[in-house]
Scaffold this motif. Structure first.
Motif, PDB file in Angstrom:
ATOM      1  N   ARG A 106      -1.640   6.567   2.850  1.00  0.00           N
ATOM      2  CA  ARG A 106      -3.090   6.873   2.829  1.00  0.00           C
ATOM      3  C   ARG A 106      -3.955   5.830   2.113  1.00  0.00           C
ATOM      4  N   GLU A 107      -3.364   4.836   1.503  1.00  0.00           N
ATOM      5  CA  GLU A 107      -4.191   3.803   0.870  1.00  0.00           C
ATOM      6  C   GLU A 107      -4.571   2.734   1.886  1.00  0.00           C
ATOM      7  N   ARG A 108      -5.746   2.193   1.695  1.00  0.00           N
ATOM      8  CA  ARG A 108      -6.198   1.110   2.560  1.00  0.00           C
ATOM      9  C   ARG A 108      -6.834   0.004   1.745  1.00  0.00           C
ATOM     10  N   THR A 139      -9.945  -2.362   1.310  1.00  0.00           N
ATOM     11  CA  THR A 139     -11.354  -2.325   1.692  1.00  0.00           C
ATOM     12  C   THR A 139     -11.843  -3.736   2.017  1.00  0.00           C
ATOM     13  N   SER A 160      -5.120  -0.317  11.079  1.00  0.00           N
ATOM     14  CA  SER A 160      -4.406   0.785  10.445  1.00  0.00           C
ATOM     15  C   SER A 160      -4.317   0.634   8.926  1.00  0.00           C
ATOM     16  N   ARG A 161      -4.630  -0.557   8.409  1.00  0.00           N
ATOM     17  CA  ARG A 161      -4.437  -0.798   6.974  1.00  0.00           C
ATOM     18  C   ARG A 161      -5.729  -1.031   6.214  1.00  0.00           C
ATOM     19  N   ILE A 162      -6.855  -1.017   6.922  1.00  0.00           N
ATOM     20  CA  ILE A 162      -8.100  -1.397   6.238  1.00  0.00           C
ATOM     21  C   ILE A 162      -9.222  -0.430   6.549  1.00  0.00           C
ATOM     22  N   LYS A 163     -10.270  -0.497   5.738  1.00  0.00           N
ATOM     23  CA  LYS A 163     -11.552   0.102   6.125  1.00  0.00           C
ATOM     24  C   LYS A 163     -12.643  -0.888   5.779  1.00  0.00           C
ATOM     25  N   LEU A 168       0.854  -1.200   0.000  1.00  0.00           N
ATOM     26  CA  LEU A 168       0.000   0.000   0.000  1.00  0.00           C
ATOM     27  C   LEU A 168       0.879   1.235   0.000  1.00  0.00           C
ATOM     28  N   THR A 221     -12.201   1.790  11.070  1.00  0.00           N
ATOM     29  CA  THR A 221     -12.855   2.715  10.140  1.00  0.00           C
ATOM     30  C   THR A 221     -13.941   1.961   9.387  1.00  0.00           C
TER      31      THR A 221
END
Ligand code: SAH
Length: 349
Positions: free
Chosen positions: A258-260, A262, A288-291, A255, A326
């Motif tokens: 700012r990329e995550r 999904t 911290s790495r996903i939404k 990543l 998130t």
């Protein structure tokens, strides 16, 4: 006869040089006519001589999918049922997003994943779509929008983002998917910017690693369950990849800032929508790495699942935030036109 939509830029170049016996610069001209200007007949290619245009017409075609049915929702969502050259039907959806559109693309006719809640899964797998068929959806979608007065052919493409969330499992058609992703950003082509594509998948580690290396798109993982047991119940084929193996592979997905990644989490009433499930989900993921995108199930007649109550969806979201995850509730667009995956095709058959 070869459909020029099925050729990548470098394959088109080989066609120009080896088959047409033409200088290399013709590649850009032809590529531009096909992808940027959306031309479908060789006679319109006015910067080429008549003899060459006739030679091309004898050797190749530019064949788009046909619109079998168009449905427009009150919220601006457009769903197109497309007929491919062999009569097979697939769906694509145009979703208004600020001033422009997101397009949801199919990658296979049917799907082999057989998820218990999914209409496409119910229909079974028929065949992979070619690169030309995958990108043909964008040509058809763009023309539909241009004809309705959205954007101009010379201006920016009215389609800004692509999600591979239509019929089929994109990573099971990896070769054509990657060829499509590679062809999209070309400045003489559709010019849909680099990394404006999101590939939705049940998640296959080997293919995800390949996708990660290309840096062409981000994945959206159809998780739908926080435990291996529950996932195996509702997504039996997908769950052949153990959840911990999938999570491990995602932890290594490259990543940028700012990329995550999904996670899609479809809420099925009484199946995976309790607060305990939300707790389990929060434990499973790397915050911290996903939404997480929460989607209320779009119920279809004859399927053994129901849509969750609105309050339950909100409580689920709140619980995830409480754990520091998130999460967003995705609006269900186009419910009045059966815009959920496979619903339109299912109702036609
Ligand atoms: N095979 C890929 C992409 C196609 S499905 C994947 O599974 O991700 C796109 C998304 O729609 C998936 O998350 C799928 O689980 C979801 N979906 C299927 N049926 C649905 C329905 N009736 N309502 C809402 N979402 C649905």
């Amino acid at each position: 006869m070869i459909n020029l939509l099925d050729l990548t830029y470098s394959e088109l170049e080989a066609f120009v040089v080896e088959d047409l016996k033409q200088p290399r610069f013709r590649t850009d001209q032809i590529f531009q006519w096909i992808w940027q200007k959306g031309v479908r007949d060789f006679a319109s290619m006015t910067n080429m001589g008549k003899a060459l245009r006739e030679k091309m017409a004898a050797m190749a075609s530019i064949t788009w999918p046909e619109i079998a049915k168009a449905q427009e929702s009150r919220d601006g969502t457009v769903k197109l049922l497309l007929r491919l050259h062999d009569g097979k039907l697939v769906e694509t959806v145009l979703i208004p997003f600020k001033e422009r559109f997101s397009q949801c693309l199919s990658t296979q006719v049917g799907c082999a994943m057989a998820c218990k809640f999914c209409n496409t899964g119910l229909l079974g797998f028929e065949r992979n779509m070619t690169m030309g068929e995958i990108l043909g959806q964008v040509l058809v979608g763009r023309k539909f929008l241009l004809d309705k007065g959205f954007g101009k052919l010379e201006g920016p493409n009215p389609i800004r983002n692509l999600v591979y969330m239509g019929m089929g499992e994109p990573l099971m058609n990896l070769d054509n998917l990657l060829r499509a992703l590679e062809t999209l950003p070309h400045e003489n082509g559709l010019s849909i910017s680099w990394r404006r594509s999101m590939v939705s998948t049940v998640g296959f580690p080997k293919q995800l690693r390949i996708l990660g290396k290309t840096e062409l798109a981000l994945p959206a993982i159809s998780l739908h369950a926080p435990t291996q047991e529950l996932r195996a119940e509702i997504m039996p084929k997908a769950a052949r990849t153990p959840l911990d193996e999938l999570m491990q592979c995602l932890a290594e997905f490259p990543l940028r800032p700012r990329e995550r990644i999904t996670f899609e989490y479809l809420l099925l009433k009484g199946v995976n929508d309790s607060l305990e499930h939300a707790d389990q989900l929060a434990k499973l993921v790397d915050k911290s790495r996903i939404k997480v995108n929460l989607i209320a199930y779009n119920a279809t007649e004859g399927m053994p699942y129901g849509a969750p109550d609105r309050e339950q969806v909100e409580a689920f979201e709140k619980r995830l935030w409480k754990h520091g995850v998130t999460a967003f509730i995705r609006r269900s667009m186009g419910a009045d036109i059966k815009a959920a995956c496979g619903q339109l095709k299912a109702s036609e058959q």
